[in-house]
Design a protein around this motif. Sequence first.
Motif, PDB file in Angstrom:
ATOM      1  N   PHE A  27      45.895  38.257  11.082  1.00 36.97           N
ATOM      2  CA  PHE A  27      44.657  37.608  11.498  1.00 36.97           C
ATOM      3  C   PHE A  27      44.203  38.179  12.827  1.00 36.97           C
ATOM      4  O   PHE A  27      44.987  38.283  13.780  1.00 36.97           O
ATOM      5  CB  PHE A  27      44.840  36.098  11.597  1.00 36.97           C
ATOM      6  N   ALA A  28      42.920  38.559  12.879  1.00 37.72           N
ATOM      7  CA  ALA A  28      42.318  39.129  14.078  1.00 37.72           C
ATOM      8  C   ALA A  28      41.058  38.344  14.388  1.00 37.72           C
ATOM      9  O   ALA A  28      40.452  37.741  13.490  1.00 37.72           O
ATOM     10  CB  ALA A  28      42.005  40.606  13.848  1.00 37.72           C
TER      11      ALA A  28
ATOM     12  N   GLY B 146      34.055  35.290  10.758  1.00 36.93           N
ATOM     13  CA  GLY B 146      34.750  35.335   9.478  1.00 36.93           C
ATOM     14  C   GLY B 146      34.824  33.968   8.825  1.00 36.93           C
ATOM     15  O   GLY B 146      34.180  33.029   9.277  1.00 36.93           O
ATOM     16  N   PRO B 147      35.584  33.872   7.729  1.00 32.99           N
ATOM     17  CA  PRO B 147      36.552  34.884   7.337  1.00 32.99           C
ATOM     18  C   PRO B 147      35.896  36.078   6.657  1.00 32.99           C
ATOM     19  O   PRO B 147      34.981  35.915   5.852  1.00 32.99           O
ATOM     20  CB  PRO B 147      37.446  34.136   6.342  1.00 32.99           C
ATOM     21  N   ARG B 148      36.375  37.271   7.002  1.00 29.35           N
ATOM     22  CA  ARG B 148      35.989  38.506   6.328  1.00 29.35           C
ATOM     23  C   ARG B 148      37.247  39.369   6.167  1.00 29.35           C
ATOM     24  O   ARG B 148      38.184  39.250   6.962  1.00 29.35           O
ATOM     25  CB  ARG B 148      34.931  39.270   7.135  1.00 29.35           C
ATOM     26  N   LEU B 149      37.216  40.233   5.144  1.00 30.79           N
ATOM     27  CA  LEU B 149      38.363  41.124   4.903  1.00 30.79           C
ATOM     28  C   LEU B 149      38.194  42.380   5.742  1.00 30.79           C
ATOM     29  O   LEU B 149      37.262  43.153   5.519  1.00 30.79           O
ATOM     30  CB  LEU B 149      38.453  41.476   3.415  1.00 30.79           C
ATOM     31  N   HIS B 150      39.086  42.561   6.700  1.00 29.69           N
ATOM     32  CA  HIS B 150      39.028  43.756   7.548  1.00 29.69           C
ATOM     33  C   HIS B 150      39.583  44.970   6.811  1.00 29.69           C
ATOM     34  O   HIS B 150      38.953  46.016   6.782  1.00 29.69           O
ATOM     35  CB  HIS B 150      39.811  43.506   8.845  1.00 29.69           C
ATOM     36  N   HIS B 151      40.767  44.842   6.234  1.00 31.35           N
ATOM     37  CA  HIS B 151      41.282  45.944   5.407  1.00 31.35           C
ATOM     38  C   HIS B 151      42.423  45.472   4.519  1.00 31.35           C
ATOM     39  O   HIS B 151      43.059  44.455   4.773  1.00 31.35           O
ATOM     40  CB  HIS B 151      41.743  47.131   6.262  1.00 31.35           C
TER      41      HIS B 151
ATOM     42  N   HIS C 169      34.027  49.147   2.205  1.00 35.03           N
ATOM     43  CA  HIS C 169      35.319  48.453   2.271  1.00 35.03           C
ATOM     44  C   HIS C 169      36.316  49.369   2.993  1.00 35.03           C
ATOM     45  O   HIS C 169      36.334  50.579   2.779  1.00 35.03           O
ATOM     46  CB  HIS C 169      35.853  48.141   0.867  1.00 35.03           C
ATOM     47  N   ARG C 170      37.162  48.747   3.808  1.00 33.44           N
ATOM     48  CA  ARG C 170      38.110  49.542   4.605  1.00 33.44           C
ATOM     49  C   ARG C 170      39.509  49.454   4.007  1.00 33.44           C
ATOM     50  O   ARG C 170      39.979  48.363   3.664  1.00 33.44           O
ATOM     51  CB  ARG C 170      38.137  49.012   6.047  1.00 33.44           C
TER      52      ARG C 170
ATOM     53  N   ALA D 162      33.503  44.366   8.701  1.00 33.82           N
ATOM     54  CA  ALA D 162      34.460  43.932   7.683  1.00 33.82           C
ATOM     55  C   ALA D 162      33.685  43.495   6.450  1.00 33.82           C
ATOM     56  O   ALA D 162      32.464  43.313   6.494  1.00 33.82           O
ATOM     57  CB  ALA D 162      35.330  42.789   8.205  1.00 33.82           C
ATOM     58  N   SER D 163      34.402  43.326   5.346  1.00 29.58           N
ATOM     59  CA  SER D 163      33.771  42.930   4.081  1.00 29.58           C
ATOM     60  C   SER D 163      33.671  41.411   3.997  1.00 29.58           C
ATOM     61  O   SER D 163      34.668  40.702   4.200  1.00 29.58           O
ATOM     62  CB  SER D 163      34.602  43.444   2.896  1.00 29.58           C
ATOM     63  N   ARG D 164      32.483  40.937   3.678  1.00 31.68           N
ATOM     64  CA  ARG D 164      32.317  39.496   3.465  1.00 31.68           C
ATOM     65  C   ARG D 164      32.973  39.093   2.157  1.00 31.68           C
ATOM     66  O   ARG D 164      33.072  39.881   1.232  1.00 31.68           O
ATOM     67  CB  ARG D 164      30.817  39.151   3.404  1.00 31.68           C
TER      68      ARG D 164
END
Length: 334
Positions: free
Chosen positions: A202-203, A207-212, A262-263, A305-307
């Motif tokens: 968790f960073a 968010g929440p969003r997918l960072h990678h 997407h990362r 980041a990806s929603r």
Amino acid sequence: MTIPKPVYNPPFNVTRASHCVLTVKDLSASRSFYVDLIGFIVSDEDKSTIYLRGVAEACHHSLVLKQARGEPQAERIGMRVFTEEDLDKAKAFFSNAGLPAKWVEAAHQGRTLAVRDASGVPVELCATMEVKPRLVVAFGEHHGAVPQRLDHFQLLVPDVQKACEFWMSMGFRLSEYISPDGTDELLFAFLQRKGNPHDIVFAPGAGPRLHHAAFSIPESYHFFYVCDLAAEMGFADNVEFGPGRHGPGHALFVYLRDPDGHRIELFNTHYQVMDIENEPMRWDASVAMKRRWQLPARRQWFVEASRFVDVEPREGARKGEPMSLEKFIASATR
Ligand SMILES: [Fe+2]
């Protein structure tokens, strides 16, 4: 703030980060990136969906790409639990917490429970999946970076402390964390179930969003080979950060953005952390983010980041004390 206490006998047994589902605009472009460049194995595909796995994975899929209209998004992240009984216990746990939890149909998976965590992240849990050949010694099938297996997810969340407390209540253990210098406030929290540095990270951020999503690769030369191949195939600009060396987790890494933004992270050299006396490793932010030998991250690495589908990101609750997110990013991207 205090560091949450570990729960050694969790309410149900999550074994590892398992899979994620991403929506994409153009499946053929995604196939070129993930299969022809990165080297994923295709377990199944049709006109609208590709199921991918790494060469060391005997599970049917660790990455699912679904063609969809509109902004490419993350549909959900997946975790494996050990037994069917753990799924029933998980249903009770989320229901008792007042969080959504329902049984869903998911292709190539056994009984699947779709839940939302305390931050609103769509997560699905399953105990079984169709089995495919493990191709770890089938060298003729190896290509690109030779991704071996999915290892972890990193998420941006508005409240890292809250996310960390919730996942630790499910038995996740804190392996490492980054705090503003001289404090125990959680800026980054690295949590694990499978006995290496992390299954979920968790960073701070909206968010929440997918960072990678991160996949392990076998050898250090694969970092440079996949970057060379990316340039050859017209994906040079998709190499976002690295190759480099992390402080927390100690991994060699490179981050790439897929054709939809997407990362993914490719990494190796994680260590083992599972014994009961293993305490979380604390990093001062100024030390953790200090540039090692790689070029510094660009600002976009921290904020883009990806929603998640149908999840509206919320801004972070940080009020600038003791370290604002912007100050932290500025210190790391200098
Ligand atoms: Fe990572």
